[in-house]
Scaffold this active site. Structure first.
Site, PDB file in Angstrom:
ATOM      1  N   LYS A  53       0.827  -1.131   0.109  1.00 43.67           N
ATOM      2  CA  LYS A  53      -0.079   0.181   0.099  1.00 43.67           C
ATOM      3  C   LYS A  53       0.880   1.148  -0.062  1.00 43.67           C
ATOM      4  CE  LYS A  53      -3.529  -2.637   2.298  1.00 43.67           C
ATOM      5  NZ  LYS A  53      -4.387  -2.556   3.452  1.00 43.67           N
ATOM      6  N   GLN A  97      -4.360  -1.367   9.607  1.00 43.23           N
ATOM      7  CA  GLN A  97      -4.321  -2.787   9.101  1.00 43.23           C
ATOM      8  C   GLN A  97      -5.038  -3.843   9.914  1.00 43.23           C
ATOM      9  OE1 GLN A  97      -3.305  -3.418   5.879  1.00 43.23           O
ATOM     10  NE2 GLN A  97      -4.090  -5.402   6.103  1.00 43.23           N
ATOM     11  N   ASP A 120     -10.950   3.469   4.389  1.00 41.17           N
ATOM     12  CA  ASP A 120     -11.314   1.960   4.068  1.00 41.17           C
ATOM     13  C   ASP A 120     -12.808   1.915   4.227  1.00 41.17           C
ATOM     14  OD1 ASP A 120      -9.369   0.043   3.663  1.00 41.17           O
ATOM     15  OD2 ASP A 120      -8.703  -0.087   5.766  1.00 41.17           O
TER      16      ASP A 120
END
Ligand code: NAD
Length: 285
Positions: A53, A97, A120
């Site tokens: 990422k 994460q 997200d």
């Protein structure tokens, strides 16, 4: 029949090339988009995802800061960091994460991220906005699947779509996105009786069950479009998905491979969501 390939790598490359002009437009307005990535613990798969990422961000000019915490970090430490990032005007997106170590309440952590920085799309405000059909941040994987279907020109209106999996990060938002595009959607899960009777009806089948090669050729309708979200590392480090690719490609009309399918699209949507966040803040969106 041999299915054509839904080439996520090529689609992602094209989309990322298109992001360059958005980064330039932001730069002209004095804004460098910024993403903060929080990693807790030393799970090797999470480390790889975070590295990918961060690299993808840097490749298109998004600043990316990584914040790494030990596996036994106190939740308050991580929450404090998120608070500071919420207040930092240089940071447009914040990502934690997952999975977090067991002593964390994941949902509590996700709710602390400012909804306007929740790239997200896991904050309840963003989940609610999506379910009401007025999406702000859409979770990256289902958004990537939809972008893939669009890039391939797959018609969704009036089609039978079946989603295998009902997780908050893939299955549920996927079903909402397909419903919003006028598909007739069935959601299957681990308690579904006779899964194959459902999957065989699907014109568009999205599989996110986390079970290696679970969907076999006899479970799909001839000519179906099959998207495989699953990702598993098998013997000798080879990757495979939730779909038996070699078998299903003889029945489907379009099918996504693993690797090279949904994975690159997911990261691309993270970049897209971060640019959306920066543009919204700069009132360019
Ligand atoms: P999850 O474990 O949270 O959810 C799995 C879902 O599948 C559950 O709703 C469960 O009810 C259902 N399921 C499990 N076994 C089933 C069965 N036998 N029949 C029908 N349904 C069944 O998983 P997730 O986070 O949604 O991820 C799913 C898969 O996608 C995993 O392999 C994950 O690694 C992968 N994934 C890939 C990406 C990507 O970018 N490519 C992103 C997210 C997740």
């Amino acid at each position: 029949m041999t299915a054509a390939r839904l080439d996520g790598t090529a689609m992602a490359r094209e989309l990322r090339a298109g992001f360059a002009s958005r980064v330039e437009r932001l730069a002209a307005a004095g804004v460098r988009p910024g993403l903060a990535v929080i990693l807790v613990g030393d799970d090797p798969a999470s480390q790889v995802y975070v590295r990918n990422k961060v690299q993808a961000c840097e490749a298109i000019g998004i600043r990316s800061d990584r914040f790494v915490f030990a596996a036994d970090a106190a939740p308050a430490e991580v929450l404090d960091r998120i608070g500071a990032l919420n207040a930092d005007p240089q940071v447009h997106g914040i990502l934690v994460q997952l999975p977090l170590p067991k002593h964390f309440d994941e949902q509590q952590v996700l709710e602390v991220i400012g909804a306007e920085k929740d790239v997200d799309g896991f904050h309840r405000d963003n989940v609610g906005a999506l379910s009401q059909g007025r999406p702000r941040f859409v979770p990256c994987t289902p958004r990537g699947v939809l972008a893939m279907l669009d890039a391939a020109g797959v018609e969704l209106r009036g089609k039978e779509a079946v989603v295998v999996g009902r997780s908050n990060i893939v299955g549920k938002p996927m079903a909402q996105l397909l419903t919003a595009r006028d598909a007739t959607v069935t959601v299957c899960h681990s308690r579904t009786a006779d899964l194959a009777t459902h999957t065989r009806r699907a014109d568009v089948l999205v599989v996110a069950a986390g079970r290696p090669r679970m969907v076999t050729a006899d479970m799909i309708k001839p000519g179906a479009v099959v998207v495989d979200v699953g990702i598993h590392r098998g013997a000798e480090g080879r990757l495979c998905g939730d779909v038996d690719y070699d078998g299903c490609r003889t029945v489907a009309s379009l099918i996504s491979p693993v690797p090279g399918g949904v994975g690159p699209m997911t990261i691309t949507m993270l970049l897209g969501n971060t640019l959306d966040a920066a543009e919204r803040r700069a009132a360019l969106g």
